[in-house]
Design an enzyme around this catalytic site. Structure first.
Site, short mmCIF file in Angstrom:
data_model
loop_
_atom_site.label_atom_id
_atom_site.label_comp_id
_atom_site.label_asym_id
_atom_site.label_seq_id
_atom_site.Cartn_x
_atom_site.Cartn_y
_atom_site.Cartn_z
N LYS A 4 35.76 27.19 -82.13
CA LYS A 4 35.03 27.04 -83.04
C LYS A 4 35.67 28.10 -83.89
O LYS A 4 35.17 29.33 -84.10
CB LYS A 4 33.40 27.80 -82.76
CG LYS A 4 32.24 26.97 -83.51
CD LYS A 4 32.63 27.40 -84.95
CE LYS A 4 31.98 28.59 -85.16
NZ LYS A 4 32.13 29.24 -86.69
N CYS A 36 40.94 43.93 -88.89
CA CYS A 36 40.14 44.88 -88.00
C CYS A 36 40.86 46.12 -87.77
O CYS A 36 40.30 46.91 -87.25
CB CYS A 36 39.64 44.23 -86.98
SG CYS A 36 41.18 43.73 -85.98
N PHE A 93 37.28 34.70 -89.92
CA PHE A 93 38.10 34.15 -90.78
C PHE A 93 39.47 34.98 -91.14
O PHE A 93 40.35 34.38 -91.57
CB PHE A 93 37.54 34.13 -92.29
CG PHE A 93 37.30 35.71 -93.02
CD1 PHE A 93 38.54 35.89 -93.75
CD2 PHE A 93 36.52 36.50 -92.84
CE1 PHE A 93 38.53 37.22 -94.42
CE2 PHE A 93 36.49 37.63 -93.16
CZ PHE A 93 37.41 38.05 -94.08
P1 NAD Z 1 31.56 36.95 -88.50
O1 NAD Z 1 30.62 37.89 -87.60
O2 NAD Z 1 30.76 36.76 -89.86
O3 NAD Z 1 31.99 35.41 -88.15
C1 NAD Z 1 32.42 35.57 -86.92
C2 NAD Z 1 32.42 34.12 -86.26
O4 NAD Z 1 30.93 34.00 -85.99
C3 NAD Z 1 32.65 32.91 -87.13
O5 NAD Z 1 33.09 31.87 -86.45
C4 NAD Z 1 31.03 32.29 -87.70
O6 NAD Z 1 31.16 31.09 -87.86
C5 NAD Z 1 30.32 32.94 -86.74
N1 NAD Z 1 28.80 33.41 -86.95
C6 NAD Z 1 28.48 33.96 -88.18
N2 NAD Z 1 27.30 34.09 -88.22
C7 NAD Z 1 26.85 33.90 -86.95
C8 NAD Z 1 25.42 33.86 -86.65
N3 NAD Z 1 24.32 34.45 -87.31
N4 NAD Z 1 25.30 33.57 -85.14
C9 NAD Z 1 26.24 33.11 -84.73
N5 NAD Z 1 27.42 32.96 -85.10
C10 NAD Z 1 27.87 33.30 -86.25
O7 NAD Z 1 32.99 37.56 -89.06
P2 NAD Z 1 33.84 37.39 -90.09
O8 NAD Z 1 33.37 37.75 -91.36
O9 NAD Z 1 34.52 36.15 -90.12
O10 NAD Z 1 35.23 38.31 -89.76
C11 NAD Z 1 35.27 39.72 -90.03
C12 NAD Z 1 34.73 40.53 -89.10
O11 NAD Z 1 35.54 40.48 -87.72
C13 NAD Z 1 35.03 42.05 -89.43
O12 NAD Z 1 33.74 42.87 -89.13
C14 NAD Z 1 36.18 42.60 -88.61
O13 NAD Z 1 36.51 43.65 -88.08
C15 NAD Z 1 36.08 41.73 -87.40
N6 NAD Z 1 37.14 41.57 -86.49
C16 NAD Z 1 37.34 42.08 -85.33
C17 NAD Z 1 38.65 41.91 -84.77
C18 NAD Z 1 38.72 42.79 -83.41
O14 NAD Z 1 39.63 42.32 -82.83
N7 NAD Z 1 37.87 43.71 -83.18
C19 NAD Z 1 39.70 41.23 -85.38
C20 NAD Z 1 39.46 40.68 -86.36
C21 NAD Z 1 37.98 40.59 -87.06
#
Ligand code: NAD
Length: 498
Positions: A173, A281, A149
């Protein structure tokens, strides 16, 4: 109220799974729309659509593929205000920050305008008698991207720009929290000249992700999100024979050496710790001053700046940070702040009671500053992903460098110093993917690559830069002989380059 469906085959599709999620306005807590959550069948339909056009797109010469991105960049710039507003309305970040989000993605699109050069293969003339050897980079076929997000503009573009430029068709997605912008980007790609069906946006949750991970026609999956899901996506994609690059959470440290320009370091910490309400992040969440005197001076300068942070909805042009993305995120961050107090850290600035008149139901948390945090505490080990900065005091440089080295995460890290030798030593020894030297958020530019180490990344190729061209293509190597003497008969010994 509005409804966000899918974008498949160049058309808006409402979604027929019967499942939807609410889209909130984080500043007010109101539901402002709904988003369709795709079924396995809907995801499959998008893949079938992508399959039907992929070969034609791959056969389009690379200059023509590049021209789509030249035009797309122009359209992004032309529509920047609308795009930023759309992003902020669902994410909650300030308009200027939302523009930065779009621009960082736009820069990757600029980078892939060089695809004719980037995708060129290699050639060796005369690798053996009458033998030429060459390799070419062919698209994987159908690629998929699963995005978080917190950067609904930049991260989808990190993925679909190089994938599509290389001749792949793509299934995006996006996060179900802020799905409008990714759909708008797909519309603009069509306006820029991309054939319908090459870029498809399928909204959804775990069901859609699992459908991607097990789909027989998707060859490569790029994921960015939290570490547990990154690990799951990486393992499941690999089990299903797909290549995968999966990026996870972070806990980024900033070491402040006694010789650092403290005003510069304090300003850097405020921006990198509290910008976007800490939901980056590459946010700095741990400050490590070296020496007690540095620590005392740092806290003294930092605390008033954290207290004075201007917090507001994205419609407030002067706001420096907005609310968190959901009520759950707000409750989670509040819980971690309480935990830090219980664990004995000193809460120097307490933002828990922050309230904004007229926005009482928004998901705001005021800026928080902890001192005397230690490595055993949960608030040190956990990625808080909120406007909370922890100060861990170190007595020596060696003690300081060991903190990021031993931490589970390895996304980014920074050192503030005037000493080149300390900076060199730090960059060489620390086991982290992206290092800033007097730079608090060392996000590499589009023509370099982005990626962390340890629990922040699974897979071996980074986002954007030449890594992305490698990730979205397969290498095919051809050994060709055009001998004059083939009629002389078969060879029974393995050929070597004598
Ligand atoms: P999230 O892991 O909750 O969701 C990411 C994606 O995975 C979304 O599209 C979501 O629909 C999907 N998803 C969620 N739960 C799932 C499940 N159980 N099974 C399969 N798919 C699932 O992450 P978020 O809250 O959207 O984003 C924040 C996180 O992303 C933080 O931990 C942040 O550090 C990380 N992030 C990392 C980077 C990087 O480059 N390392 C960049 C941006 C954000």
């Amino acid at each position: 109220m509005y409804h966000v469906g899918h974008f498949i085959g160049g058309k808006h599709v409402a979604g027929n799974s019967g499942r939807t999620a609410n889209i909130f306005n984080p500043a007010t807590g109101e539901v402002q729309g709904t988003v369709a959550l795709a079924s396995v069948e809907e995801l499959r339909a998008a893949v079938e659509n992508a399959k039907s056009v992929q070969a034609g797109w791959a056969a389009t010469n690379p200059q023509r593929r590049a021209r789509v991105f030249f035009k797309f960049v122009e359209l992004l710039n032309k529509n920047m205000n609308e795009l930023a507003e759309m992003l902020s309305r669902e994410h909650g970040k300030t308009i200027e920050d939302a523009k930065g989000d779009v621009i960082r993605g736009l820069e990757v699109c600029e980078f892939v305008c060089g695809i004719p050069h980037l995708q060129k293969g290699e050639f060796t003339e005369g690798a053996g008698p009458a033998i030429d050897m060459y390799s070419m980079r062919q698209p994987v076929g159908i690629g998929a991207g699963i995005t978080p997000f917190n950067f609904p503009g930049m991260i989808p573009m990190w993925m679909f720009a190089p994938a599509i430029a290389c001749g792949n068709a793509f299934i995006l997605k996006p996060s179900e929290r802020d799905p409008s912008l990714p759909i708008r980007l797909a519309e603009l790609m069509i306006e820029a000249g991309l054939p319908a069906g090459v870029l498809n946006v399928v909204n959804g949750d775990k069901a859609a992700v699992d459908a991607i991970l097990t789909d027989p026609d998707i060859g490569a999956v790029s994921f960015v999100g939290s570490t547990p899901i990154a690990r799951y996506v990486y393992g499941t994609a690999a089990m299903n024979g797909k290549r995968a690059q999966c990026f996870g959470g972070a806990k980024n440290h900033m070491i402040i050496m006694p010789d650092a320009d403290l005003d510069q370091a304090v300003n850097a910490l405020v921006g990198a710790g509290y910008g976007s309400a800490g939901e980056r992040c590459m946010a700095i969440s741990v400050a490590v001053p070296v020496g007690q005197e540095t620590a005392d001076r740092l806290i003294e300068k930092l605390a008033p700046k954290v207290e004075e942070l201007r917090i507001g909805p994205y419609t407030d042009e002067k706001a420096e940070m907005g609310p968190l993305v959901t009520k759950e995120a707000q409750a989670r961050v509040m819980g971690l702040i309480n935990r830090g107090v219980e664990e004995g850290a000193k809460l120097v600035v307490d933002g828990r009671d922050f309230k904004l008149q007229g926005y009482e139901n928004g998901y705001f948390v005021g800026g928080c500053l902890f001192d005397n945090v230690t490595p055993e505490m949960d608030i040190y080990k956990t990625e808080i992903f909120g406007p909370v900065l922890s100060v861990v005091r170190a007595n020596t440089y060696e003690e300081a460098i060991q903190l990021p080295i031993k931490h589970e995460y390895g996304n980014g890290v920074a050192i503030f110093t005037r000493d080149g030798d300390a900076a060199r030593d730090f960059a060489s020894r620390v086991n982290i993917g992206m290092i800033g030297i007097n730079v608090p958020i060392p996000v590499p530019l589009a023509y370099h690559s982005f990626g962390g180490w340890k629990a922040s990344s699974f897979g071996d190729l980074n986002q954007h830069g030449t890594d992305s061209i490698k990730f979205w293509t397969k290498t095919k190597t051809i050994t060709a002989r055009w001998p004059s003497g083939i009629k002389d008969g078969a060879e029974f010994v393995i050929p070597t380059m004598k």
